[in-house]
Design a protein around this motif. Structure first.
Motif, PDB file in Angstrom:
ATOM      1  N   UNK A 122      -4.037  30.247  47.332  1.00 55.59           N
ATOM      2  CA  UNK A 122      -5.390  30.664  46.988  1.00 55.59           C
ATOM      3  C   UNK A 122      -5.453  32.047  46.366  1.00 55.59           C
ATOM      4  N   UNK A 123      -4.521  32.934  46.733  1.00 50.96           N
ATOM      5  CA  UNK A 123      -4.542  34.292  46.173  1.00 50.96           C
ATOM      6  C   UNK A 123      -3.480  34.517  45.103  1.00 50.96           C
ATOM      7  N   UNK A 124      -2.807  33.457  44.687  1.00 52.94           N
ATOM      8  CA  UNK A 124      -1.865  33.481  43.556  1.00 52.94           C
ATOM      9  C   UNK A 124      -0.747  34.510  43.732  1.00 52.94           C
ATOM     10  N   UNK A 125      -0.236  34.615  44.986  1.00 53.69           N
ATOM     11  CA  UNK A 125       0.834  35.586  45.254  1.00 53.69           C
ATOM     12  C   UNK A 125       2.207  34.935  45.378  1.00 53.69           C
ATOM     13  N   UNK A 126       2.311  33.673  44.971  1.00 59.22           N
ATOM     14  CA  UNK A 126       3.584  32.952  44.877  1.00 59.22           C
ATOM     15  C   UNK A 126       4.122  32.446  46.211  1.00 59.22           C
ATOM     16  N   UNK A 127       3.278  32.395  47.240  1.00 59.17           N
ATOM     17  CA  UNK A 127       3.653  31.758  48.497  1.00 59.17           C
ATOM     18  C   UNK A 127       2.377  31.361  49.240  1.00 59.17           C
ATOM     19  N   UNK A 128       2.413  30.211  49.881  1.00 55.39           N
ATOM     20  CA  UNK A 128       1.303  29.824  50.749  1.00 55.39           C
ATOM     21  C   UNK A 128       1.565  30.424  52.127  1.00 55.39           C
ATOM     22  N   UNK A 129       0.633  31.270  52.574  1.00 54.02           N
ATOM     23  CA  UNK A 129       0.828  32.014  53.819  1.00 54.02           C
ATOM     24  C   UNK A 129      -0.474  32.055  54.606  1.00 54.02           C
ATOM     25  N   UNK A 130      -0.436  32.752  55.740  1.00 54.77           N
ATOM     26  CA  UNK A 130      -1.644  32.901  56.556  1.00 54.77           C
ATOM     27  C   UNK A 130      -2.733  33.672  55.817  1.00 54.77           C
ATOM     28  N   UNK A 131      -2.361  34.433  54.804  1.00 55.87           N
ATOM     29  CA  UNK A 131      -3.386  35.100  53.996  1.00 55.87           C
ATOM     30  C   UNK A 131      -4.281  34.077  53.301  1.00 55.87           C
ATOM     31  N   UNK A 132      -3.680  33.008  52.816  1.00 52.77           N
ATOM     32  CA  UNK A 132      -4.472  31.953  52.184  1.00 52.77           C
ATOM     33  C   UNK A 132      -5.400  31.288  53.197  1.00 52.77           C
ATOM     34  N   UNK A 133      -4.901  31.080  54.399  1.00 59.00           N
ATOM     35  CA  UNK A 133      -5.744  30.492  55.441  1.00 59.00           C
ATOM     36  C   UNK A 133      -6.906  31.416  55.793  1.00 59.00           C
ATOM     37  N   UNK A 134      -6.677  32.704  55.839  1.00 61.56           N
ATOM     38  CA  UNK A 134      -7.746  33.666  56.113  1.00 61.56           C
ATOM     39  C   UNK A 134      -8.826  33.612  55.037  1.00 61.56           C
ATOM     40  N   UNK A 135      -8.417  33.455  53.794  1.00 64.91           N
ATOM     41  CA  UNK A 135      -9.390  33.325  52.705  1.00 64.91           C
ATOM     42  C   UNK A 135     -10.221  32.056  52.863  1.00 64.91           C
ATOM     43  N   UNK A 136      -9.575  30.990  53.264  1.00 61.77           N
ATOM     44  CA  UNK A 136     -10.284  29.725  53.494  1.00 61.77           C
ATOM     45  C   UNK A 136     -11.321  29.874  54.602  1.00 61.77           C
ATOM     46  N   UNK A 137     -10.978  30.573  55.664  1.00 61.95           N
ATOM     47  CA  UNK A 137     -11.917  30.784  56.768  1.00 61.95           C
ATOM     48  C   UNK A 137     -13.136  31.579  56.309  1.00 61.95           C
ATOM     49  N   UNK A 138     -12.932  32.558  55.428  1.00 62.76           N
ATOM     50  CA  UNK A 138     -14.065  33.323  54.902  1.00 62.76           C
ATOM     51  C   UNK A 138     -14.984  32.417  54.089  1.00 62.76           C
ATOM     52  N   UNK A 139     -14.400  31.549  53.276  1.00 60.36           N
ATOM     53  CA  UNK A 139     -15.205  30.648  52.454  1.00 60.36           C
ATOM     54  C   UNK A 139     -15.995  29.665  53.310  1.00 60.36           C
ATOM     55  N   UNK A 140     -15.457  29.302  54.468  1.00 62.02           N
ATOM     56  CA  UNK A 140     -16.161  28.375  55.355  1.00 62.02           C
ATOM     57  C   UNK A 140     -17.469  28.955  55.881  1.00 62.02           C
ATOM     58  N   UNK A 141     -17.614  30.271  55.857  1.00 59.40           N
ATOM     59  CA  UNK A 141     -18.862  30.897  56.305  1.00 59.40           C
ATOM     60  C   UNK A 141     -19.987  30.657  55.301  1.00 59.40           C
ATOM     61  N   UNK A 142     -19.633  30.458  54.039  1.00 62.86           N
ATOM     62  CA  UNK A 142     -20.610  30.152  52.989  1.00 62.86           C
ATOM     63  C   UNK A 142     -20.651  28.648  52.739  1.00 62.86           C
ATOM     64  N   UNK A 143     -19.485  28.088  52.504  1.00 65.82           N
ATOM     65  CA  UNK A 143     -19.214  26.641  52.498  1.00 65.82           C
ATOM     66  C   UNK A 143     -19.702  25.890  51.263  1.00 65.82           C
ATOM     67  N   UNK A 144     -20.951  26.062  50.881  1.00 58.62           N
ATOM     68  CA  UNK A 144     -21.520  25.229  49.813  1.00 58.62           C
ATOM     69  C   UNK A 144     -21.614  25.976  48.485  1.00 58.62           C
ATOM     70  N   UNK A 145     -21.505  25.222  47.380  1.00 62.18           N
ATOM     71  CA  UNK A 145     -21.825  25.760  46.068  1.00 62.18           C
ATOM     72  C   UNK A 145     -23.260  26.285  46.072  1.00 62.18           C
ATOM     73  N   UNK A 146     -23.459  27.451  45.488  1.00 58.27           N
ATOM     74  CA  UNK A 146     -24.818  27.972  45.312  1.00 58.27           C
ATOM     75  C   UNK A 146     -25.446  27.341  44.068  1.00 58.27           C
ATOM     76  N   UNK A 147     -26.745  27.101  44.149  1.00 57.42           N
ATOM     77  CA  UNK A 147     -27.457  26.437  43.042  1.00 57.42           C
ATOM     78  C   UNK A 147     -28.788  27.118  42.778  1.00 57.42           C
TER      79      UNK A 147
END
Length: 208
Positions: free
Chosen positions: A183-208
């Motif tokens: 998700x952060x394009x740093x060349x490895x899937x790590x817990x940092x990517x999971x942390x970003x996903x958790x932040x997005x879950x607080x918003x969750x939906x596309x804004x319209x």
């Protein structure tokens, strides 16, 4: 219109605002969640931009290419034809792995990263080139292209990242895994990517 003075295919009315129709080019600067320097794996992303007026009429183009700089700011251009320059607009911006963001003001900025929100469009446009720096608004990442963007960060999206985290390190750095879950394009899937996903879950939906 007898209240117009026409300049460059735009109507300048008595209040000083532009009117009439024209072709516009939006030169945009964007910021994506988790990317604060030049990405390691991709420096170009395809981004969809919609232009929406007060009556919620949308103008949409095919995804445009945005290019990253050393500070992780992405620049790109989007053009729209026959735009009513008397209207005020908002933009809907959606990255290839991101939650759609609604932006209503030229000086939009996050109160906290990812938490800018707005209701009514207040962006005025001129015929020709228009520059907007939206890099103070973080585009949250999480609506992934595989199995398919559906306007919501859900279990299918979280599952992609979780499954990738269970892989050995060398596989978490493989091109196939990075394409799906880095998700952060740093060349490895790590817990940092999971942390970003958790932040997005607080918003969750596309804004319209």
């Amino acid at each position: 219109r007898n209240d117009c003075k026409w300049e460059n295919n735009a109507c300048i009315n008595k209040t000083g605002t532009t009117g009439g129709g024209g072709n516009v080019e939006l030169n945009l600067k964007l910021s994506f969640q988790g990317i604060v320097s030049l990405p390691k794996t991709k420096t170009e992303l395809k981004v969809k931009v919609k232009l929406v007026d007060a009556a919620n009429k949308e103008k949409e183009k095919d995804a445009s290419t945005f290019t990253a700089d050393a500070n992780g700011i992405w620049s790109g251009k989007v053009s729209f034809e026959d735009v009513d320059l008397s209207q005020k607009y908002y933009l809907l911006i959606k990255g290839p792995m991101h939650v759609q963001k609604k932006i209503c003001k030229a000086d939009a900025a996050d109160p906290n990263p990812g938490y800018y929100s707005c209701q009514f469009g207040n962006i005025t446009l001129n015929s020709g080139s228009n520059d907007f720096d939206f890099s103070q608004v973080k585009m949250l990442v999480g609506d992934l292209p595989s199995p398919g963007q559906n306007g919501i960060v859900d279990r299918e999206d979280t599952g992609v990242v979780l499954n990738a985290l269970l892989l050995p390190v060398d596989q978490r750095q493989s091109a196939e895994t990075l394409e799906k879950a880095d998700l952060n394009l740093d060349a490895i899937v790590s817990t940092q990517d999971w942390s970003l996903m958790l932040e997005a879950l607080k918003i969750k939906y596309d804004e319209k």
